[in-house]
Scaffold this motif. Sequence first.
Motif, PDB file in Angstrom:
ATOM      1  N   THR A 353      -0.777   3.185  -7.506  1.00  0.00           N
ATOM      2  CA  THR A 353      -0.611   3.814  -6.192  1.00  0.00           C
ATOM      3  C   THR A 353      -1.828   4.669  -5.857  1.00  0.00           C
ATOM      4  OG1 THR A 353       1.779   3.856  -6.557  1.00  0.00           O
ATOM      5  CG2 THR A 353       0.949   5.206  -4.761  1.00  0.00           C
ATOM      6  N   THR A 354      -2.404   5.337  -6.856  1.00  0.00           N
ATOM      7  CA  THR A 354      -3.627   6.114  -6.642  1.00  0.00           C
ATOM      8  C   THR A 354      -4.758   5.202  -6.179  1.00  0.00           C
ATOM      9  OG1 THR A 354      -2.979   7.739  -8.320  1.00  0.00           O
ATOM     10  CG2 THR A 354      -5.311   7.663  -7.726  1.00  0.00           C
ATOM     11  N   GLY A 355      -4.950   4.061  -6.880  1.00  0.00           N
ATOM     12  CA  GLY A 355      -6.003   3.115  -6.510  1.00  0.00           C
ATOM     13  C   GLY A 355      -5.811   2.568  -5.104  1.00  0.00           C
ATOM     14  N   ARG A 356      -4.573   2.227  -4.754  1.00  0.00           N
ATOM     15  CA  ARG A 356      -4.290   1.680  -3.428  1.00  0.00           C
ATOM     16  C   ARG A 356      -4.403   2.753  -2.341  1.00  0.00           C
ATOM     17  NH1 ARG A 356      -1.039  -3.323  -3.532  1.00  0.00           N
ATOM     18  NH2 ARG A 356      -1.247  -4.173  -5.629  1.00  0.00           N
ATOM     19  N   SER A 357      -4.091   4.006  -2.703  1.00  0.00           N
ATOM     20  CA  SER A 357      -4.239   5.111  -1.745  1.00  0.00           C
ATOM     21  C   SER A 357      -5.709   5.378  -1.454  1.00  0.00           C
ATOM     22  CB  SER A 357      -3.569   6.375  -2.281  1.00  0.00           C
ATOM     23  OG  SER A 357      -2.179   6.181  -2.461  1.00  0.00           O
TER      24      SER A 357
END
Length: 616
Positions: A353-357
Motif C-alpha cells: 500500500t505504501t508503494g502504491r500510495s
Amino acid sequence: MTTPILSVSGLTTSFRVEGAWRSVVRGASFDIAPKETVALVGESGSGKSVSALSIMRLTPPGSSKIEGSVKLSGKELLTLPEARMREVRGNDIAMIFQEPMTSLNPVLTIGFQIAEALMLHRGLSRSAAEAEVVRLLEKVRIPAAKARFHDYPHRFSGGMRQRVMIAMALACKPKLLIADEPTTALDVTIQAQILELIKLLQEEEGMSVLFITHDMGVVAEIADRTVVMYNGEQVETGRTEDIFANPQKPYTKALLSAVPRLGSMEGRRRPMRFPVVDRKTGLSDVPAETADTVAASERPVLEVANLTTRFEIRSGLLGSVSGRVHAVENVSFSLLSGETLALVGESGCGKSTTGRSVMRLIEPLSGSVLLDGEDVLKLDQKTLRERRVRMQMIFQDPFASLNPRMTVGTAVAEPLLINKLANRREAQEKVADLLQRVGLQPDMASRFPHEFSGGQRQRIAIARALAVEPRLVVADEAVSALDVSVKAQVINLMLELQERMKLAYLFISHDMAVVERVSHRVAVMYLGEIVEIGPREAIFGNPQHPYTKRLLAAVPVADPARRHEKRPVSNDEIRSPVRAPDYVPPVRQYREVSPGHAVMIWGEEWERQEARASAA
C-alpha cells in the motif's frame, strides 16, 4: 534393515500432447524410511509436483500414464483398483497442497471439511468427528478452535488456512505426509511456524514426510535426505548434510550457490550480486560489491513525509462508516539516486500500500510525496500521467501485469508511444535494445506472455518499466514468486541496471535474506508504521525493535547442522489494522541508535508480545 514406508523405483510419468506421449518425469527412484523426511528439490518444471501426484495417482487418467513401481509398506500402488486407491488416499498417504485457499471449499466451513474425512475414512459419528476436529485444530495451534469450527476459509489468514490443511491431512493418522510447497506463498514468520509444526507433529505421530520445495533454506531446516531433480530427471541423492557440504553435480552446485544466506553480507557496505554458476560445469564467478552509485550530496529523488492511507469499512452498501483500515500510518522516508531502500514486513503490514500510495495508484489520505522536489499528491491527473514517466512499478505477478493478448514487444513499446517519447520505428529499436539489456533475444518481441517462463516474464516487466528511463522504480515483491536460481538472475540484472542507470529502487519484500543482499538501507514495517529504519548493516547487525528481531529469527538457515536446534517461534498472528471510526493514532517517538539508524520507542504491549514469542 528397516523396510521403507515408501519405495519409488523407475517412476516415469508421461502426458499425451498433440497425439504423442511426452515424458515429464523419467526414472525417478528413492525410498523413505519410517519417521524420515525426504526433500524433493528443483526448479519449476523439474518434475517435483508431478512425481508427488503420480505417487498419489492423481494425474488425469485419460491423458497421462504412470510407469515403474510405487510401493507403500511393500504394497504396489500403481496396480491397485481405483476404489482401493481411494482408501489409501487420506488414510495411508495424505497431501498438503501449495495454495490452501484453492484446496479448501469456500462454501463449506472448515470444521465440516475436516469432519467429512473422519466420517468417510474412520467411520466416526458426526458428534465424535466434531470432537476430533476440535482436538486436531488445537493440535495445529488454531486459537479458540471450538469457536472457529463453523468459520469459512476466507475468515482465516494464509498461515491459518495452511494449518487447517495440515489438520485435515493428519485427521486419519497417515503413514506418509506429502507436503507440496506448503510454505512458498507464506511470510517468513508464518513459514517458520509451519515448519516447526510439521516437525513437532512428525515426532508425535511418527509419520514419514515427502517435502517438495525449491527453497534450499527450507530443505536444510527440515530434511534428513534430499533428492535433487532437474528437467524431469533425478540428478543427485544423498544425506542433506552431504549434499550441502559436498555437492557432486553441477546443477546441485548452481542451486546451492543461488541461495541467499542471512549474514553473508557482513563487513560489506554495498549490495552484491549472486555468483553465476554454469549448470554444465559447476564453475562459478566470484561476485564483487556493486559500484558506489549513491549520490549522497544530491537532493533525494523521493521524499515521503507523514504518508497516511486508510480504507473505510461501511456497514452495508449505503451504510455509515463502521471502521477504518489503517493501512499506512504516518510513514516518512527518503531515497537517493542509485540507492535501494528495502521495505520489509509480513503480509498486511502496509508495504505494498505504501508503494502504491507513492505511485498514486491508491489515493493517500494525507502527507506528501516529493519526486525530485515536486509533490506528486498535489498534481492533477494530466500532469500526474506525465510525471509517471519518472517513476515506474514492477509488480509481483508478471503474468497478471502483462496483457495476454498483446505481444511483449507491443507491451514494452506502449509506454514510449503513449508518452510520445518515440515514433513506431524508434520504439521498435528501443524494444530490441531493452530486451537485450534484460537478457532476452530481440526476436522474442513477437511472442505472447504465455510463451515465456516466470523469470522471463519478470524480465519483460523490468524492460517495460525501464523503457521510459525512470528515476524511481517501485519493485513490489518483484522476485517473491521466482525459483531460487531465476531469482538470483533477476536480482543480478536489477543491480546491473541500477549501476548503469543510477536507478533509485523502493524494494518491497518479505524475504530478509534477499533484502540483505540488495539493499543500502532497510525500513521495517508493522501494522502500517515504520518501527525501525537504517543502513542495511545496522538493521541486520544490530536490530533493536522486537519485531525486527522476530523477523530475522524466523529466516530459515541454509545449514543442515543446525536442523535439530529448537528456534523460538511466535504463534501470534499479525494483529488487525482495522480500527474504530473515532480512533486517533498515538504520536510515535523514535530514538537514534547510530547515525541514520532510528527505532520506534515501544511500550508494555510490545514487551508482552515479545514475552509470548520467547515462551512459544
